[in-house]
Design a protein around this motif. Structure first.
Motif: not given
Ligand SMILES: Nc1ncnc2c1ncn2[C@@H]1O[C@H](COP(=O)(O)OP(=O)(O)O)[C@@H](O)[C@H]1O
Ligand SMILES: [Mg+2]
Length: 346
Positions: A94-95, A102-114
């Motif tokens: 799980h960790s 966590g590694q994908l988080a920045a990309g996902i934040a960007h995906e939501i931001n658009t």
């Protein structure tokens, strides 16, 4: 010093007969009379035991209960360590998965931001349009014919785009929720179409600048008995590798955009998922090594060489499936995953 002594479990002579699970002193009791100075730079057995438990604690992110024993023979000690490792393994996985998120988080934040950005722009436009259409207190209008026509055309479009944007956000958030929901090492009957769609959504920011993605799945897929979290990790690792392989071709100016294809087919006794990329391919010298732990041809920070080693152990050892690839250097690579439809334990 035997490992048993480090963790506080002294070996006693029982001629190899496993001890019953009754113990004669708690772990907090005084250390056994074993030589504490032969390893560990002179630290006491208690210290070393504590250090070992802290290391496991750090690895799984949760405290690990110490074994409630101080005297066990080797066989019983091994059995207990094995059961302890089995207990913490789901936490460790799980960790690991959270780390991947966590590694994908920045990309996902960007995906939501658009989409949020264009929802916000559209709502601002709608507010202006409605203010413009609002008649004055004396009943006269502030708007001329041309503005009215423009508003009539644009308002439905703005609503449509807002709904599309909201649907996109809902899709990403629900994929994130599915991905972060721990299956705690439990086998489930898993819908592979759902797994493929979720992984493609959460990894989108990793590949969309360099590649298009095509998903080709037979509509009637039987549920696959597997550990959902594990299969997410396998697919994410292979998709991200494909994106890296394509990115290197884009950087070298071979083309502007590559293609990642994900196919899934039900065969007689298994489901086969194939991930095809037209990236750099795997060099002949690397072919035999890609599943080795820590083998990576990538720059530090981009690869740790663990993705395929973990994928191999999940597919082959844990699920009794198959994982292999074919690759043509300079042309691309296909990774094939087969998961049996009949669950067999490790
Ligand atoms: N689709 C691919 N195309 C080309 N090379 C690949 C591909 N997938 C894996 N490799 C090679 O296998 C190596 C090991 O992969 P992996 O275990 O995921 O580690 P990492 O991605 O961290 O380097 C990579 O460094 C790369 O050289
Ligand atoms: Mg990798």
């Amino acid at each position: 010093m035997p490992a048993a002594a480090v963790i506080g479990l002294a070996c006693i002579d029982t001629q190899g007969v496993p001890m019953p699970a009754t113990f004669d002193s708690p772990l907090s009791a005084a250390p056994d009379p074993v030589d504490a100075d032969d390893e560990g730079g002179g630290a006491s057995i208690d210290d070393q035991r504590q250090q070992l438990l802290s290391v496991i604690h750090a690895m799984v992110g949760q405290p690990v209960p110490p074994p409630q024993t101080a005297r066990l023979d080797e066989a019983a000690f091994l059995a207990q360590m094995l059961s302890m490792v089995r207990q913490v393994q789901p936490l460790a996985l799980h960790s690991q998965k959270l780390e991947a998120i966590g590694q994908l988080a920045a990309g996902i934040a960007h995906e939501i931001n658009t989409p949020i950005q264009f929802i916000s722009d559209n709502v601002a436009f709608l507010k202006q349009a409605f203010m413009l259409l609002d008649p004055r207190a004396d009943g006269s209008s502030t708007v001329n014919e041309r503005q009215l026509r423009y508003a009539r055309e644009q308002i439905p479009l703005a609503f449509e785009q807002t709904i599309e944007g909201l649907q996109r956000v809902i899709l990403i958030v629900s994929a994130m929720k599915r991905l972060s929901h721990a299956s705690n090492g439990q086998r489930d009957s898993v819908d592979m179409i759902d797994i493929i769609n979720t992984t493609s959504v959460v990894s989108r920011n990793e590949w969309k600048y360099v590649a298009d993605m095509q998903i080709d799945v037979t509509p009637q897929m039987p549920p696959v008995p597997c550990i959902r979290d594990d299969i997410y990790s396998v697919l994410l690792n292979i998709i991200i590798n494909a994106a890296h392989a394509i990115a290197s071709q884009v950087e070298a100016g071979r083309y502007e955009k590559g293609l990642i294809q994900i196919r899934a087919r039900a065969l007689a006794d298994c489901v086969r998922i194939t991930i095809v990329d037209n990236g750099c391919g795997i060099a002949d010298t690397a072919r035999g090594r890609v599943f080795e732990p820590f083998y990576s041809t990538k720059a530090v920070g981009k690869g740790t060489g663990q993705g395929l080693a973990i994928a191999h152990s999940i597919v082959v050892q844990k699920h009794r499936g198959r994982l292999w690839f074919d690759s043509a250097p300079g042309e691309g690579t296909s990774f094939h995953i087969e998961l049996p439809l009949q669950a067999t334990s490790e």
